[in-house]
Design an enzyme around this catalytic site. Structure first.
Site, PDB file in Angstrom:
ATOM      1  N   HIS A   1      -7.830  -4.885  -1.337  1.00  0.00           N
ATOM      2  CA  HIS A   1      -6.573  -4.242  -0.946  1.00  0.00           C
ATOM      3  C   HIS A   1      -5.990  -4.860   0.326  1.00  0.00           C
ATOM      4  CE1 HIS A   1      -3.734  -0.928  -1.105  1.00  0.00           C
ATOM      5  NE2 HIS A   1      -4.001  -0.618   0.147  1.00  0.00           N
TER       6      HIS A   1
ATOM      7  N   SER B   1       0.830  -1.202   0.000  1.00  0.00           N
ATOM      8  CA  SER B   1       0.000   0.000   0.000  1.00  0.00           C
ATOM      9  C   SER B   1       0.866   1.255   0.000  1.00  0.00           C
ATOM     10  CB  SER B   1      -0.951  -0.046   1.205  1.00  0.00           C
ATOM     11  OG  SER B   1      -1.918   0.970   1.134  1.00  0.00           O
TER      12      SER B   1
ATOM     13  N   ASP C   1      -8.515  -5.729  -5.973  1.00  0.00           N
ATOM     14  CA  ASP C   1      -8.216  -4.432  -5.355  1.00  0.00           C
ATOM     15  C   ASP C   1      -8.759  -3.296  -6.220  1.00  0.00           C
ATOM     16  OD1 ASP C   1      -7.177  -2.281  -4.003  1.00  0.00           O
ATOM     17  OD2 ASP C   1      -5.087  -2.950  -4.089  1.00  0.00           O
TER      18      ASP C   1
END
Length: 347
Positions: A323, A137, A290
């Site tokens: 995610h 991330s 995601d």
């Protein structure tokens, strides 16, 4: 005040690095202190260092250690025989400046500012070059920024569920709404921001598969009144409260703003110029479900890097978890990461 040399202070296994000479992109020079943890040993050649950069709502505690046995955010990947093999590598996990802790108001911090601070930290440890920089991330933002800002200081870069810029645009709008909520009411706004963050980080298929539309335990049915909660809502709210207990609202808002603004093309005229600077080998690991960093965006960036003679590959993590799979299913990253680094993992 007279500038001092950067210093490192040891506090058990968690250590602090301080400098009063961090030059920010906004033009200010400030003092900064960040925590970091290390795993493994730095070899005599000082060429086995790996830097791990954490995601937004985490800190430098990436794996359990003797003084802090709590599992870290990438626990399955760090240790003897694991992807980041501590018999082979000296692993450093550093805090993101402005992400954690309490204190006075701070100016706008960027991902590049953090990378420059990490560079100072590494120099204080006698490390001039990194074998690898990796992170999920927003940690992946920092890893890729290393490849652009210090192309001659890193050999390999791994970005999981990440990319060269914050995307897509609707997520930026939601992120700004979360920041505004914190500014209006820091305590309640932080909970609101974390609920948004956790929801955006999930996929609908994953939420449906794990919880569906079941009513939360000890909750009235959602149709009966505003206090009713579905199970997935109750879980998101509970997790937000757990995270909020360790986060300072102002610093979280600053870190979220940092993520919202990030683009490695900034200061490089355009993305092509930034991509041309990259000398490190790049591994991008997007998650199939995601919505924040879809695999198509990773493939496009890898193609661009290769266009200019760079080395970039993409390995897609097939998962329903969205995610959040970068952490929830970290064990599944072991083999592609180990293969990229050039060593097997133990089973």
């Amino acid at each position: 005040m007279r500038a001092q040399e950067a210093t490192t202070r040891v506090t058990n296994t968690r250590q602090l690095f301080s400098t009063d000479r961090l030059r920010l992109e906004v033009g200010e020079t400030i003092s900064a202190t960040v925590g970091y943890e290390t795993y493994g040993r730095l070899n005599a050649r000082r060429d086995n260092a790996v830097l791990l950069c954490h995601p937004l709502a985490a800190d430098c505690h990436a794996a359990a250690g003797p003084a802090d046995p709590r599992p870290g955010w990438w626990e399955p990947l760090i240790g003897p025989g694991r992807a980041f093999d501590t018999d082979r590598y000296f692993v450093i996990a550093a805090d993101t400046f402005c992400g954690w802790g309490t204190g006075e108001a701070i100016p706008q911090i960027t991902v590049r500012d953090n990378v420059r601070l990490q560079r100072q930290l590494l120099k204080s440890l006698g490390i001039e070059r990194l074998a690898c920089v990796a992170g999920p991330s927003t940690g992946g933002f920092q890893a890729l920024e290393w490849a652009v800002t210090y192309p001659d200081r890193v050999d390999q870069v791994i970005a999981v569920a990440s990319g060269h810029q914050a995307s897509p645009l609707f997520a930026l709008a939601v992120c700004q709404a979360a920041i505004d909520a914190i500014r209006t009411d820091p305590a309640e706004g932080l909970l609101y921001a974390l609920r948004l963050y956790l929801t955006l980080s999930s996929s609908n298929d994953w939420l449906d598969a794990v919880w569906g539309r079941r009513t939360a335990p000890a909750s009235p049915h959602p149709w009966t009144g505003p206090e009713g909660r579905y199970a997935f809502q109750a879980e998101v709210e509970a997790e937000a409260e757990r995270l909020a207990a360790h986060l300072d609202p102002g610093r979280f808002a600053a870190a979220a703003r940092m993520a919202l603004l990030h683009n490695i093309a900034h200061g490089n005229r355009d993305l092509d110029v930034a991509a041309q600077k990259i000398a490190a080998e790049i591994l991008l690991i997007p998650v199939s479900s995601d919505i924040l960093f879809p695999p198509s965006a990773g493939r496009e960036f890898a193609d661009l890097v290769r266009t200019y003679g760079g080395r970039a590959e993409v390995w897609v993590l097939e998962s329903l978890a969205g995610h959040r799979a970068a952490l929830l299913e970290a064990h599944r990253l072991a083999e592609p990461i180990s293969a990229f680094l050039g060593h097997p993992v133990w089973h």
